[in-house]
Design a protein around this motif. Structure first.
Motif, PDB file in Angstrom:
ATOM      1  N   LYS A   9      -0.060 -22.874  96.693  1.00 48.36           N
ATOM      2  CA  LYS A   9       0.981 -23.894  96.829  1.00 48.36           C
ATOM      3  C   LYS A   9       0.853 -24.901  95.683  1.00 48.36           C
ATOM      4  CE  LYS A   9       1.356 -23.538 101.816  1.00 48.36           C
ATOM      5  NZ  LYS A   9       1.165 -24.132 103.114  1.00 48.36           N
ATOM      6  N   PHE A  10       1.994 -25.301  95.119  1.00 46.29           N
ATOM      7  CA  PHE A  10       1.969 -26.322  94.068  1.00 46.29           C
ATOM      8  C   PHE A  10       3.375 -26.924  93.928  1.00 46.29           C
ATOM      9  CE2 PHE A  10       2.574 -22.128  92.240  1.00 46.29           C
ATOM     10  CZ  PHE A  10       3.675 -22.269  91.420  1.00 46.29           C
ATOM     11  N   GLU A  11       3.472 -28.002  93.165  1.00 43.32           N
ATOM     12  CA  GLU A  11       4.794 -28.602  92.914  1.00 43.32           C
ATOM     13  C   GLU A  11       5.304 -28.138  91.562  1.00 43.32           C
ATOM     14  OE1 GLU A  11       5.700 -32.594  93.668  1.00 43.32           O
ATOM     15  OE2 GLU A  11       4.710 -32.624  95.615  1.00 43.32           O
ATOM     16  N   HIS A  12       6.607 -27.833  91.507  1.00 42.63           N
ATOM     17  CA  HIS A  12       7.169 -27.319  90.257  1.00 42.63           C
ATOM     18  C   HIS A  12       8.611 -27.791  90.139  1.00 42.63           C
ATOM     19  CE1 HIS A  12       8.860 -24.252  87.504  1.00 42.63           C
ATOM     20  NE2 HIS A  12       7.674 -24.363  86.944  1.00 42.63           N
ATOM     21  N   ASP A  13       8.911 -28.481  89.051  1.00 41.56           N
ATOM     22  CA  ASP A  13      10.271 -29.009  88.806  1.00 41.56           C
ATOM     23  C   ASP A  13      10.806 -29.786  90.007  1.00 41.56           C
ATOM     24  OD1 ASP A  13      10.206 -27.930  86.315  1.00 41.56           O
ATOM     25  OD2 ASP A  13      11.419 -26.162  86.803  1.00 41.56           O
ATOM     26  N   GLY A  14       9.967 -30.605  90.600  1.00 40.94           N
ATOM     27  CA  GLY A  14      10.405 -31.445  91.719  1.00 40.94           C
ATOM     28  C   GLY A  14      10.480 -30.725  93.055  1.00 40.94           C
ATOM     29  N   GLU A  15      10.120 -29.442  93.089  1.00 39.93           N
ATOM     30  CA  GLU A  15      10.153 -28.691  94.347  1.00 39.93           C
ATOM     31  C   GLU A  15       8.733 -28.390  94.826  1.00 39.93           C
ATOM     32  OE1 GLU A  15      14.173 -25.974  94.209  1.00 39.93           O
ATOM     33  OE2 GLU A  15      12.322 -25.153  93.399  1.00 39.93           O
ATOM     34  N   LYS A  16       8.573 -28.371  96.148  1.00 35.56           N
ATOM     35  CA  LYS A  16       7.294 -27.907  96.689  1.00 35.56           C
ATOM     36  C   LYS A  16       7.396 -26.396  96.819  1.00 35.56           C
ATOM     37  CE  LYS A  16       5.874 -32.002  99.190  1.00 35.56           C
ATOM     38  NZ  LYS A  16       5.739 -32.663 100.479  1.00 35.56           N
ATOM     39  N   LEU A  17       6.446 -25.718  96.181  1.00 33.64           N
ATOM     40  CA  LEU A  17       6.558 -24.270  96.069  1.00 33.64           C
ATOM     41  C   LEU A  17       5.351 -23.583  96.707  1.00 33.64           C
ATOM     42  CD1 LEU A  17       8.765 -22.678  94.519  1.00 33.64           C
ATOM     43  CD2 LEU A  17       7.168 -22.526  92.619  1.00 33.64           C
ATOM     44  N   ALA A  18       5.606 -22.539  97.474  1.00 34.86           N
ATOM     45  CA  ALA A  18       4.525 -21.666  97.948  1.00 34.86           C
ATOM     46  C   ALA A  18       4.815 -20.275  97.419  1.00 34.86           C
ATOM     47  CB  ALA A  18       4.484 -21.654  99.466  1.00 34.86           C
ATOM     48  N   VAL A  19       3.927 -19.764  96.567  1.00 34.35           N
ATOM     49  CA  VAL A  19       4.126 -18.428  95.996  1.00 34.35           C
ATOM     50  C   VAL A  19       3.157 -17.459  96.653  1.00 34.35           C
ATOM     51  CG1 VAL A  19       4.055 -17.046  93.884  1.00 34.35           C
ATOM     52  CG2 VAL A  19       4.901 -19.394  93.804  1.00 34.35           C
ATOM     53  N   TYR A  20       3.686 -16.336  97.114  1.00 34.06           N
ATOM     54  CA  TYR A  20       2.871 -15.284  97.745  1.00 34.06           C
ATOM     55  C   TYR A  20       2.785 -14.139  96.760  1.00 34.06           C
ATOM     56  CZ  TYR A  20       4.098 -18.331 101.546  1.00 34.06           C
ATOM     57  OH  TYR A  20       4.268 -19.451 102.307  1.00 34.06           O
ATOM     58  N   TYR A  21       1.584 -13.910  96.250  1.00 27.46           N
ATOM     59  CA  TYR A  21       1.443 -12.944  95.160  1.00 27.46           C
ATOM     60  C   TYR A  21       0.602 -11.739  95.592  1.00 27.46           C
ATOM     61  CZ  TYR A  21      -2.990 -15.495  94.452  1.00 27.46           C
ATOM     62  OH  TYR A  21      -4.215 -16.088  94.619  1.00 27.46           O
ATOM     63  N   PRO A  22       0.914 -10.560  95.020  1.00 30.54           N
ATOM     64  CA  PRO A  22       0.197  -9.344  95.423  1.00 30.54           C
ATOM     65  C   PRO A  22      -1.223  -9.309  94.872  1.00 30.54           C
ATOM     66  CG  PRO A  22       1.744  -8.850  93.681  1.00 30.54           C
ATOM     67  CD  PRO A  22       1.945 -10.298  94.009  1.00 30.54           C
ATOM     68  N   ALA A  23      -2.116  -8.762  95.669  1.00 29.33           N
ATOM     69  CA  ALA A  23      -3.500  -8.563  95.228  1.00 29.33           C
ATOM     70  C   ALA A  23      -3.898  -7.138  95.611  1.00 29.33           C
ATOM     71  CB  ALA A  23      -4.418  -9.570  95.904  1.00 29.33           C
TER      72      ALA A  23
END
Lengths: 94, 633
Positions: free
Chosen positions: B342-356
């Motif tokens: 989770k992080f903030e990006h361009d004023g949006e709160k973002l949760a990225v789910y990435y493959p492992a």
């Protein structure tokens, strides 16, 4: 007030025997459990060793700890019941 | 909205409430309310133990953790079960002999000390509330997909129903609810495992044809003058987010679609793998993968096998129970799992789910969460967890009070053995359910707590409905047991004994019911605040607090004749303060506070390795210092 057991208790002459047996069986199980923790710390990759039927040590040890708990519980109960009956019979003779 | 799950769910809740009203007549006396009159048969109590113990943490949390991290989740199963050995061999019969309604009774049986009454009652309250948090979180998790209600409403629903159950009928009703639920949970979990083995492995799992398998995009790319350039000219890189030591994410655009990719570099070749993401705009709107969130646009469930024993051609068909584990654990098996950041990006709160990608041999041994190959501190965290799980069970107030519901110490022992059999069998099943979810494309990447019910749903709505209802009853039953324990601490230990109010029997029951209401409301608030944290992790913390605050006193009282009441009081106080102190300053709590885990002053999450010995040591030192005083008093 309100500070006696909820159900009236008979004297349990086997309690000393059961306590001693319980402590020894607890120590034995704790040792086996500590072995599991120790292998993971000292040689984690040993947990990948295949033990039988393609199952690795982690699975066999993990399942083994669960099964061992039940087996030891049944053994403990068997000894406790035997001692309770023996002492009850002894009390009856007196 | 599906109606069948709702009807089954309502049927279960109705049955539970009906049972409570039926048993209400047995709860008019204090003995009936707090200890079911000490008349429960050991076999019923044994399964009720299983019902009490197999809480949301076991069914939802462990399965969820195994579904995303493999064997590390199963460590909880091993530790939770091993704890019953301490309960059986050390605590069961003496607790029954010494106590009446509460854990405090047993501790105080030889001293009649106000200090013990206060300290033990506070400890019971603290541990019960710590244990209540994950149950309430689990309730919210369940209700959202089942009834389409928000998390907070689910938590309030459970809290409300449980308060009714406890306030109506106390321990008798709680026991039979637990008996019913414990039995059904084991039976239907076994049904899920059989279904998992019959279905076997699939390269492209589609939930029995209900949900088409989604193939995620993979793009190759090259770096030109330090800039990332996808080989597909229709894809343009907008931004690169590097989170050192964790993951590198790439934001791209393709036509009007914005997508995040995970950047992987292997042998100098760059590959971009499609992610899922959830963004919260400043105006409050929520977007999933770039489009507004809706019942049809939500995060896709994930997790499947890429290679089985080195082969991408996966033979379908049923597998045996050992074959299932052997094939998954093969070093050349590759499993696609998902992580999140989770992080903030361009004023949006973002949760990225990435493959492992996990290899079979990493999935089937400890190390993905608990770094057994890591730094000494990380290893210590692992030992600390295993210690707390082993010693925590025998110190949980809602488990200890169940020893007062049976008529004799021998019945207490036998009911513990029935519990070990039922719980042990269930914990073996958790490994299959968790791994089954991991490879069946059913794991919600945002919240792994629902993995087992979602796995059930992949076999049909009826199984999902039954499992969800049982899981909900699981939460209800455990919360009910905890609230009975907490209300006993307030009404019996604090008001009646410590406060010396000498309440008549019926007022004591009334005080218990009012306490149940207050504790229930506190549990609802905390359940809402802790949304999203893995419930098994939270229960692990409750175990650490219980093992630190209660177990040293119980064990030393039974086995060390020099134990004094001052020693017990000091030990409980030190145990609570050290355990909670370490938890509050741990990396996990710092994440909850919205700060970086690396800022936490204490670099590990499990306090047991310090707080348990500290509590034991305090008891010994204070008892030795107060020998003379104890004799004269």
């Amino acid at each position: 007030m309100f500070h006696e057991p909820a159900a009236k208790q008979d004297r349990d002459p086997a309690s000393g025997y059961k306590t001693r047996l319980g402590v020894w069986m607890f120590l034995f199980y704790a040792l086996v459990y500590a072995g599991f923790v120790a292998i993971n710390l000292i040689s984690p990759t040993a947990m990948n060793s295949i033990v039988f039927w393609g199952l690795n040590l982690a699975v066999v040890y993990g399942f083994g700890l669960i099964v061992l708990a039940l087996v030891m519980a049944l053994i403990y109960n068997g000894f406790c019941v035997r001692e309770e009956r023996r002492l009850a019979a002894h009390d009856g003779e007196v | 909205m599906e109606w069948m799950p709702i009807l089954v769910f309502l049927g279960f809740v109705g049955a539970v409430l009906g049972m409570s009203f039926f048993f209400a007549r047995k709860a008019r006396s204090a003995a009936g309310y707090y200890a079911a009159g000490g008349t429960i048969h050991w076999s019923v109590n044994g399964i009720a133990f299983a019902g009490d113990y197999l809480s949301a943490a076991s069914f939802l949390g462990i399965c969820g953790m195994i579904a995303t991290a493999g064997y590390d989740g199963f460590l909880y199963s091993i530790g939770y079960l091993a704890g019953w050995i301490v309960a059986l061999f050390v605590v069961a019969e003496p607790m029954k002999r010494l106590g009446k309604y509460t854990f405090t009774d047993a501790l105080d049986s030889t001293f009649n000390s106000k200090g013990i009454q206060l300290a033990a009652a506070i400890s019971t309250l603290v541990v019960s509330i710590f244990y209540l948090i994950p149950q309430m979180v689990g309730a919210g998790v369940l209700v959202t997909p089942l009834l389409g209600l928000p998390h907070a409403v689910g938590v309030m629903l459970v809290g409300g129903i449980v308060i009714i159950i406890v306030a109506t009928a106390g321990m008798t009703s709680t026991t039979y609810v637990q008996f019913l639920k414990g039995g059904l949970l084991v039976v239907f979990s076994f049904a899920i495992v059989v279904a998992v083995l019959v279905r076997g492995f699939h390269a492209e799992p589609d939930q029995g044809g209900k949900v088409p398998f989604h193939k995620y995009a993979t793009i190759t790319a090259t770096e030109v003058d330090g800039a990332l350039v996808p080989d597909d000219p229709t894809v343009r890189v907008l931004d690169v987010k590097d989170i050192p030591g964790i993951v590198t994410l790439v934001k791209t655009t393709h036509g009007e679609t914005t997508t995040w990719f995970r950047k992987e570099v292997e042998d100098g070749r760059i590959t971009l793998r499609e992610c899922q993401y959830e963004s919260h705009a400043a105006d409050g709107a929520v977007y999933i993968n770039g489009a507004e969130k809706s019942p049809t646009n939500k995060l896709r469930q994930a997790g499947h096998v890429l290679k089985l024993e080195g082969s991408t051609v996966i033979e379908e068909g049923s597998v045996g129970p050992f074959e299932f584990l052997a094939k998954l654990g093969h070093p050349d098996t590759r499993i696609r799992t998902w992580k999140s950041i989770k992080f903030e990006h361009d004023g949006e709160k973002l949760a990225v789910y990435y493959p492992a990608l996990l290899s079979g041999d990493r999935v089937m041994r400890p190390g993905t969460i608990f770094k057994v190959e890591g730094t000494p501190l990380q290893k210590l965290d692992f030992v600390s967890l295993m210690l707390a799980l082993f010693l925590g069970t025998a110190a949980l107030p809602h488990i200890l009070i169940r020893y007062y519901t049976v008529p004799t110490p021998a019945a207490a022992r036998k009911s513990t053995i029935v519990a070990i059999a039922a719980i042990g069998f269930f914990y073996v099943l958790t490994l299959y359910m968790g791994l089954g979810a991991m490879v069946s494309d059913v794991v919600n990447p945002a919240d792994n707590n629902m993995s087992a019910p979602l796995l059930a749903r992949s076999f049909g709505m009826l199984l999902f409905a039954i499992i969800s209802a049982i899981a909900f009853a699981t939460v209800l039953g455990t919360v009910a047991g905890l609230i009975v324990a907490a209300s006993g601490a307030v009404a019996h230990d604090l008001l009646d004994r410590f406060g010396g109010m000498n309440l008549p029997d019926h007022k004591k029951v009334l005080a218990g019911k009012i306490s149940a209401l207050v504790v229930g409301v506190i549990a609802i608030i905390l359940g809402i605040l802790f949304q999203g944290v893995n419930v098994s992790f939270l229960v692990g913390l409750a175990f650490a607090v219980a093992a630190s605050a209660n177990l040293p006193s119980i064990v030393m009282l039974l086995f060390w004749k020099k134990t004094t009441y001052q020693g017990i009081v000091a030990s409980i106080a030190v145990g609570i303060v050290t355990a909670i102190g370490i938890i509050l300053f741990s990396p996990t709590m710092y994440q909850l506070y919205g700060r970086l885990p690396t800022e936490a002053p204490i670099p590990f999450a499990n306090p047991g390795i310090f707080s348990i010995p500290a509590s034991f040591l305090t008891l010994v030192v204070v008892s030795l210092m107060t020998q003379k005083k104890a004799t004269t008093s």
